[in-house]
Design a protein around this motif. Structure first.
Motif, PDB file in Angstrom:
ATOM      1  N   VAL A   1     -43.790  12.323   5.958  1.00 46.85           N
ATOM      2  CA  VAL A   1     -42.547  12.954   5.520  1.00 46.85           C
ATOM      3  C   VAL A   1     -42.392  14.392   5.984  1.00 46.85           C
ATOM      4  N   GLY A   2     -43.462  14.977   6.533  1.00 47.89           N
ATOM      5  CA  GLY A   2     -43.362  16.371   6.934  1.00 47.89           C
ATOM      6  C   GLY A   2     -44.453  16.776   7.895  1.00 47.89           C
ATOM      7  N   ARG A   3     -44.367  18.030   8.293  1.00 44.76           N
ATOM      8  CA  ARG A   3     -45.288  18.551   9.298  1.00 44.76           C
ATOM      9  C   ARG A   3     -45.519  20.032   9.032  1.00 44.76           C
ATOM     10  N   VAL A   4     -46.714  20.504   9.379  1.00 44.97           N
ATOM     11  CA  VAL A   4     -47.014  21.932   9.325  1.00 44.97           C
ATOM     12  C   VAL A   4     -47.851  22.284  10.554  1.00 44.97           C
ATOM     13  N   ASP A   5     -47.603  23.462  11.089  1.00 42.89           N
ATOM     14  CA  ASP A   5     -48.340  23.978  12.250  1.00 42.89           C
ATOM     15  C   ASP A   5     -48.434  25.482  12.034  1.00 42.89           C
ATOM     16  N   ASP A   6     -49.660  25.985  11.886  1.00 44.24           N
ATOM     17  CA  ASP A   6     -49.806  27.419  11.637  1.00 44.24           C
ATOM     18  C   ASP A   6     -49.696  28.262  12.900  1.00 44.24           C
ATOM     19  N   GLY A   7     -49.537  27.608  14.063  1.00 47.09           N
ATOM     20  CA  GLY A   7     -49.425  28.337  15.321  1.00 47.09           C
ATOM     21  C   GLY A   7     -50.741  28.950  15.770  1.00 47.09           C
ATOM     22  N   GLU A   8     -51.803  28.698  15.025  1.00 40.30           N
ATOM     23  CA  GLU A   8     -53.107  29.287  15.329  1.00 40.30           C
ATOM     24  C   GLU A   8     -54.201  28.235  15.422  1.00 40.30           C
ATOM     25  N   GLY A   9     -53.810  26.954  15.490  1.00 40.65           N
ATOM     26  CA  GLY A   9     -54.811  25.924  15.706  1.00 40.65           C
ATOM     27  C   GLY A   9     -54.952  24.858  14.648  1.00 40.65           C
ATOM     28  N   VAL A  10     -54.047  24.817  13.673  1.00 45.31           N
ATOM     29  CA  VAL A  10     -54.092  23.738  12.681  1.00 45.31           C
ATOM     30  C   VAL A  10     -52.708  23.098  12.598  1.00 45.31           C
ATOM     31  N   GLU A  11     -52.684  21.791  12.846  1.00 48.57           N
ATOM     32  CA  GLU A  11     -51.449  21.003  12.726  1.00 48.57           C
ATOM     33  C   GLU A  11     -51.750  19.809  11.827  1.00 48.57           C
ATOM     34  N   ALA A  12     -50.867  19.548  10.867  1.00 45.98           N
ATOM     35  CA  ALA A  12     -51.050  18.414   9.960  1.00 45.98           C
ATOM     36  C   ALA A  12     -49.707  17.744   9.698  1.00 45.98           C
ATOM     37  N   LEU A  13     -49.790  16.443   9.417  1.00 47.68           N
ATOM     38  CA  LEU A  13     -48.616  15.682   8.998  1.00 47.68           C
ATOM     39  C   LEU A  13     -48.753  15.415   7.500  1.00 47.68           C
ATOM     40  N   VAL A  14     -47.694  15.639   6.762  1.00 49.10           N
ATOM     41  CA  VAL A  14     -47.693  15.435   5.319  1.00 49.10           C
ATOM     42  C   VAL A  14     -47.297  13.996   5.036  1.00 49.10           C
ATOM     43  N   VAL A  15     -48.023  13.372   4.096  1.00 50.15           N
ATOM     44  CA  VAL A  15     -47.842  11.957   3.786  1.00 50.15           C
ATOM     45  C   VAL A  15     -47.449  11.794   2.321  1.00 50.15           C
ATOM     46  N   ALA A  16     -46.473  10.924   2.071  1.00 50.60           N
ATOM     47  CA  ALA A  16     -46.119  10.542   0.700  1.00 50.60           C
ATOM     48  C   ALA A  16     -46.743   9.187   0.415  1.00 50.60           C
ATOM     49  N   ILE A  17     -47.376   9.077  -0.732  1.00 51.31           N
ATOM     50  CA  ILE A  17     -47.961   7.825  -1.198  1.00 51.31           C
ATOM     51  C   ILE A  17     -47.365   7.560  -2.572  1.00 51.31           C
ATOM     52  N   ASP A  18     -46.797   6.388  -2.757  1.00 47.67           N
ATOM     53  CA  ASP A  18     -46.086   6.080  -4.004  1.00 47.67           C
ATOM     54  C   ASP A  18     -45.028   7.139  -4.305  1.00 47.67           C
TER      55      ASP A  18
END
Length: 137
Positions: free
Chosen positions: A68-85
């Motif tokens: 449902v979402g994404r984050v990137d700190d621009g300094e080397g960490v990228e993650a995708l946000v997940v919804a469960i239930d």
């Protein structure tokens, strides 16, 4: 034995393993095309339910989650946000996510801090993701 996520987290106890869900390997290939990694070290392999669980902690049931979402700190960490239930809230107070990619010297566990510090941006069209019960040492 597999349990509902909240019950599995509540009964995980204290130990040195992680329980959660692995991405389906075939779907992972598709997701990597849909969400091209920003950094060289591609992780893109799991969603944590409980860190520091006991070795014999019950696994959560197989799930269909949604990216449902994404984050990137621009300094080397990228993650995708997940919804469960229909919730992104993990039982430990953090956010369900998949560490997607990392830059040099960065670690997957930093995703929690990046999400807490920066929040995350919703994507336009949530993407279903098959989550397979798993344990990691």
């Amino acid at each position: 034995m597999e349990l509902p996520a909240n019950q599995a987290a509540a009964e995980a106890g204290q130990g040195k393993t992680v329980i959660g869900w692995a991405l389906d390997r075939e779907q992972r290939k598709e997701l990597l095309q849909q969400f091209p990694p920003k950094f060289d070290n591609v992780v893109a392999d799991h969603v944590t339910l409980a860190a520091k669980a006991k070795q014999d902690a019950a696994l959560p049931c197989e799930r269909l989650g949604e990216i449902v979402g994404r984050v990137d700190d621009g300094e080397g960490v990228e993650a995708l946000v997940v919804a469960i239930d229909d919730s992104t809230d993990r039982p430990d107070g953090s956010i369900y996510h998949i560490t997607w990619s990392l830059g040099e010297g960065r670690r997957a566990r930093e995703s929690n801090n990046v999400i807490a510090r920066l929040g995350w941006t919703a994507i336009d069209l949530p993407m279903p993701v098959r989550l397979i019960p798993s344990r990691w040492p």
